[in-house]
Design a protein around this motif. Structure first.
Motif, PDB file in Angstrom:
ATOM      1  N   GLY A  57       0.766  -1.325   0.078  1.00 28.36           N
ATOM      2  CA  GLY A  57      -0.170   0.040   0.175  1.00 28.36           C
ATOM      3  C   GLY A  57       0.954   1.240  -0.131  1.00 28.36           C
ATOM      4  O   GLY A  57       0.366   2.153  -0.606  1.00 28.36           O
ATOM      5  N   VAL A  58       2.051   1.421   0.646  1.00 30.27           N
ATOM      6  CA  VAL A  58       3.027   2.405   0.695  1.00 30.27           C
ATOM      7  C   VAL A  58       3.666   2.695  -0.605  1.00 30.27           C
ATOM      8  O   VAL A  58       3.780   3.839  -0.968  1.00 30.27           O
ATOM      9  N   THR A  59       4.358   1.725  -0.978  1.00 32.04           N
ATOM     10  CA  THR A  59       5.341   1.488  -2.378  1.00 32.04           C
ATOM     11  C   THR A  59       4.808   1.244  -3.275  1.00 32.04           C
ATOM     12  O   THR A  59       5.191   1.631  -4.523  1.00 32.04           O
ATOM     13  N   GLY A  60       3.518   0.422  -3.436  1.00 24.16           N
ATOM     14  CA  GLY A  60       2.964   0.023  -4.640  1.00 24.16           C
ATOM     15  C   GLY A  60       3.420  -1.189  -4.991  1.00 24.16           C
ATOM     16  O   GLY A  60       3.296  -1.643  -6.135  1.00 24.16           O
ATOM     17  N   GLN A  61       4.382  -1.966  -4.320  1.00 31.07           N
ATOM     18  CA  GLN A  61       4.951  -3.061  -4.914  1.00 31.07           C
ATOM     19  C   GLN A  61       5.278  -3.996  -3.339  1.00 31.07           C
ATOM     20  O   GLN A  61       5.472  -3.365  -2.289  1.00 31.07           O
ATOM     21  N   LEU A  62       5.146  -5.289  -3.525  1.00 30.98           N
ATOM     22  CA  LEU A  62       5.404  -6.140  -2.228  1.00 30.98           C
ATOM     23  C   LEU A  62       6.955  -6.273  -2.508  1.00 30.98           C
ATOM     24  O   LEU A  62       7.903  -6.188  -3.412  1.00 30.98           O
ATOM     25  N   PRO A  63       7.393  -6.638  -1.161  1.00 30.86           N
ATOM     26  CA  PRO A  63       8.914  -6.771  -1.097  1.00 30.86           C
ATOM     27  C   PRO A  63       9.299  -7.969  -1.925  1.00 30.86           C
ATOM     28  O   PRO A  63       8.652  -8.958  -1.858  1.00 30.86           O
ATOM     29  N   GLU A  64      10.378  -7.689  -2.622  1.00 26.69           N
ATOM     30  CA  GLU A  64      10.879  -8.917  -3.387  1.00 26.69           C
ATOM     31  C   GLU A  64      11.579  -9.938  -2.646  1.00 26.69           C
ATOM     32  O   GLU A  64      12.534  -9.498  -1.944  1.00 26.69           O
ATOM     33  N   ILE A  65      11.331 -11.112  -2.725  1.00 25.51           N
ATOM     34  CA  ILE A  65      11.711 -12.405  -1.839  1.00 25.51           C
ATOM     35  C   ILE A  65      12.594 -13.239  -2.762  1.00 25.51           C
ATOM     36  O   ILE A  65      11.879 -13.770  -3.473  1.00 25.51           O
ATOM     37  N   THR A  66      13.906 -13.524  -2.580  1.00 17.07           N
ATOM     38  CA  THR A  66      14.433 -14.452  -3.428  1.00 17.07           C
ATOM     39  C   THR A  66      15.063 -15.555  -2.414  1.00 17.07           C
ATOM     40  O   THR A  66      15.802 -15.056  -1.394  1.00 17.07           O
ATOM     41  N   VAL A  67      14.770 -16.765  -2.889  1.00 21.47           N
ATOM     42  CA  VAL A  67      15.394 -17.816  -1.867  1.00 21.47           C
ATOM     43  C   VAL A  67      16.362 -18.588  -2.557  1.00 21.47           C
ATOM     44  O   VAL A  67      15.888 -19.327  -3.528  1.00 21.47           O
ATOM     45  N   PRO A  68      17.351 -18.414  -2.399  1.00 19.96           N
ATOM     46  CA  PRO A  68      18.763 -19.022  -3.066  1.00 19.96           C
ATOM     47  C   PRO A  68      18.999 -20.816  -2.617  1.00 19.96           C
ATOM     48  O   PRO A  68      20.061 -21.263  -3.143  1.00 19.96           O
ATOM     49  N   SER A  69      17.969 -21.165  -1.879  1.00 17.15           N
ATOM     50  CA  SER A  69      18.164 -22.457  -1.496  1.00 17.15           C
ATOM     51  C   SER A  69      17.064 -23.453  -1.835  1.00 17.15           C
ATOM     52  O   SER A  69      15.981 -22.933  -2.227  1.00 17.15           O
ATOM     53  N   SER A  70      17.313 -24.629  -1.859  1.00 18.91           N
ATOM     54  CA  SER A  70      16.387 -25.769  -2.334  1.00 18.91           C
ATOM     55  C   SER A  70      15.315 -25.885  -1.351  1.00 18.91           C
ATOM     56  O   SER A  70      15.463 -25.438   0.041  1.00 18.91           O
ATOM     57  N   PRO A  71      14.166 -26.152  -1.432  1.00 19.98           N
ATOM     58  CA  PRO A  71      12.992 -26.698  -0.599  1.00 19.98           C
ATOM     59  C   PRO A  71      13.685 -27.475   0.573  1.00 19.98           C
ATOM     60  O   PRO A  71      13.322 -27.286   1.851  1.00 19.98           O
ATOM     61  N   LEU A  72      14.366 -28.539   0.197  1.00 24.74           N
ATOM     62  CA  LEU A  72      14.839 -29.625   1.268  1.00 24.74           C
ATOM     63  C   LEU A  72      15.972 -28.777   2.144  1.00 24.74           C
ATOM     64  O   LEU A  72      15.867 -28.891   3.218  1.00 24.74           O
ATOM     65  N   MET A  73      16.870 -27.693   1.770  1.00 25.54           N
ATOM     66  CA  MET A  73      17.814 -27.027   2.407  1.00 25.54           C
ATOM     67  C   MET A  73      16.816 -26.005   3.533  1.00 25.54           C
ATOM     68  O   MET A  73      17.327 -25.846   4.655  1.00 25.54           O
ATOM     69  N   LEU A  74      15.799 -25.613   3.057  1.00 25.54           N
ATOM     70  CA  LEU A  74      14.766 -24.646   3.869  1.00 25.54           C
ATOM     71  C   LEU A  74      14.419 -25.482   5.054  1.00 25.54           C
ATOM     72  O   LEU A  74      14.327 -25.004   6.104  1.00 25.54           O
ATOM     73  N   VAL A  75      13.920 -26.650   4.650  1.00 28.03           N
ATOM     74  CA  VAL A  75      13.278 -27.643   5.815  1.00 28.03           C
ATOM     75  C   VAL A  75      14.444 -27.923   6.706  1.00 28.03           C
ATOM     76  O   VAL A  75      14.220 -27.992   8.015  1.00 28.03           O
ATOM     77  N   ILE A  76      15.669 -28.161   6.267  1.00 27.07           N
ATOM     78  CA  ILE A  76      16.672 -28.883   7.340  1.00 27.07           C
ATOM     79  C   ILE A  76      17.124 -27.405   7.973  1.00 27.07           C
ATOM     80  O   ILE A  76      17.409 -27.624   9.170  1.00 27.07           O
ATOM     81  N   GLY A  77      17.310 -26.253   7.296  1.00 29.63           N
ATOM     82  CA  GLY A  77      17.657 -25.237   8.191  1.00 29.63           C
ATOM     83  C   GLY A  77      16.551 -24.547   9.130  1.00 29.63           C
ATOM     84  O   GLY A  77      16.826 -24.296  10.201  1.00 29.63           O
ATOM     85  N   GLY A  78      15.081 -24.873   8.854  1.00 25.91           N
ATOM     86  CA  GLY A  78      14.021 -24.771   9.938  1.00 25.91           C
ATOM     87  C   GLY A  78      14.088 -25.524  10.977  1.00 25.91           C
ATOM     88  O   GLY A  78      13.940 -25.179  12.111  1.00 25.91           O
ATOM     89  N   PHE A  79      14.479 -26.770  10.705  1.00 20.94           N
ATOM     90  CA  PHE A  79      14.473 -27.813  11.770  1.00 20.94           C
ATOM     91  C   PHE A  79      15.679 -27.393  12.797  1.00 20.94           C
ATOM     92  O   PHE A  79      15.742 -27.431  13.850  1.00 20.94           O
ATOM     93  N   LEU A  80      16.999 -27.267  12.035  1.00 27.36           N
ATOM     94  CA  LEU A  80      17.955 -26.696  13.005  1.00 27.36           C
ATOM     95  C   LEU A  80      17.831 -25.539  13.570  1.00 27.36           C
ATOM     96  O   LEU A  80      18.258 -25.267  14.874  1.00 27.36           O
ATOM     97  N   THR A  81      16.930 -24.538  13.002  1.00 32.93           N
ATOM     98  CA  THR A  81      16.817 -23.322  13.802  1.00 32.93           C
ATOM     99  C   THR A  81      15.907 -23.622  14.967  1.00 32.93           C
ATOM    100  O   THR A  81      16.155 -22.907  16.170  1.00 32.93           O
ATOM    101  N   GLY A  82      15.070 -24.587  14.868  1.00 34.27           N
ATOM    102  CA  GLY A  82      13.860 -24.972  15.900  1.00 34.27           C
ATOM    103  C   GLY A  82      14.750 -25.617  17.022  1.00 34.27           C
ATOM    104  O   GLY A  82      14.518 -25.228  18.131  1.00 34.27           O
ATOM    105  N   ILE A  83      15.890 -26.376  16.680  1.00 34.48           N
ATOM    106  CA  ILE A  83      16.516 -26.942  17.736  1.00 34.48           C
ATOM    107  C   ILE A  83      17.384 -25.951  18.639  1.00 34.48           C
ATOM    108  O   ILE A  83      17.575 -25.881  19.510  1.00 34.48           O
ATOM    109  N   GLY A  84      18.038 -25.043  17.742  1.00 37.18           N
ATOM    110  CA  GLY A  84      18.795 -23.937  18.444  1.00 37.18           C
ATOM    111  C   GLY A  84      17.957 -23.085  19.151  1.00 37.18           C
ATOM    112  O   GLY A  84      18.470 -22.690  20.210  1.00 37.18           O
ATOM    113  N   THR A  85      16.770 -22.715  18.726  1.00 33.68           N
ATOM    114  CA  THR A  85      16.109 -21.847  19.631  1.00 33.68           C
ATOM    115  C   THR A  85      15.530 -22.324  20.865  1.00 33.68           C
ATOM    116  O   THR A  85      15.273 -21.720  21.561  1.00 33.68           O
ATOM    117  N   THR A  86      15.167 -23.739  21.007  1.00 30.59           N
ATOM    118  CA  THR A  86      15.076 -24.525  22.043  1.00 30.59           C
ATOM    119  C   THR A  86      15.986 -24.589  22.868  1.00 30.59           C
ATOM    120  O   THR A  86      15.896 -24.268  24.068  1.00 30.59           O
TER     121      THR A  86
END
Length: 143
Positions: free
Chosen positions: A69-98
């Motif tokens: 609404g403010v800029t007229g465009q959504l933030p551009e999001i580029t994910v340079p990793s595969s879905p598997l790496m994102l799942v692994i990263g999320g899992f490790l992040t969950g362990i780390g935050t715990t």
């Protein structure tokens, strides 16, 4: 992979995070750690504690729409990793935050500002691990 330098948007985003953090502490006496907010949202019954958590999370989800609404465009999001790496990263992040008793927002934004030694150590650990991870994935493993 290069990223754009966006000082104005970065400044505004950081300012909003700071204002939200201070407001949450001033009004409710709570730490703005996303891990704890989300965890409490999922485990708390429908009451006043659940309501502020829901509002905080709704604000996070709605923020790209506000940006649209403010800029007229959504933030551009580029994910340079595969879905598997994102799942692994999320899992490790969950362990780390715990095991680390919190996330980067709780320790890095709120804990350091309160001069918490535990949060300072946790944030240094987060940042060092992130640096090593980026180096390994971009320069050693070629991802």
């Amino acid at each position: 992979m290069m990223t754009d330098f966006t000082p104005l948007m970065s400044f505004l985003g950081g300012t909003l995070i700071g204002v939200a953090t201070v407001a949450l502490m001033a009004v409710l006496g709570r730490i703005a750690g996303i891990n704890g907010i989300a965890s409490g949202f999922l485990t708390t019954q429908f009451n006043q504690d659940w309501a502020w958590r829901a509002a905080f999370l709704a604000g996070m989800v709605a923020s790209p729409l506000i940006m649209l609404g403010v800029t007229g465009q959504l933030p551009e999001i580029t994910v340079p990793s595969s879905p598997l790496m994102l799942v692994i990263g999320g899992f490790l992040t969950g362990i780390g935050t715990t095991y680390g008793s919190g996330c980067t927002s709780g320790h890095g934004v709120c804990g350091i500002s309160r001069l918490s030694a535990r949060s300072i150590v946790a944030t240094v650990t987060f940042m060092a691990t992130a640096g090593v991870t980026v180096y390994l994935t971009r320069h050693v493993f070629g991802g």
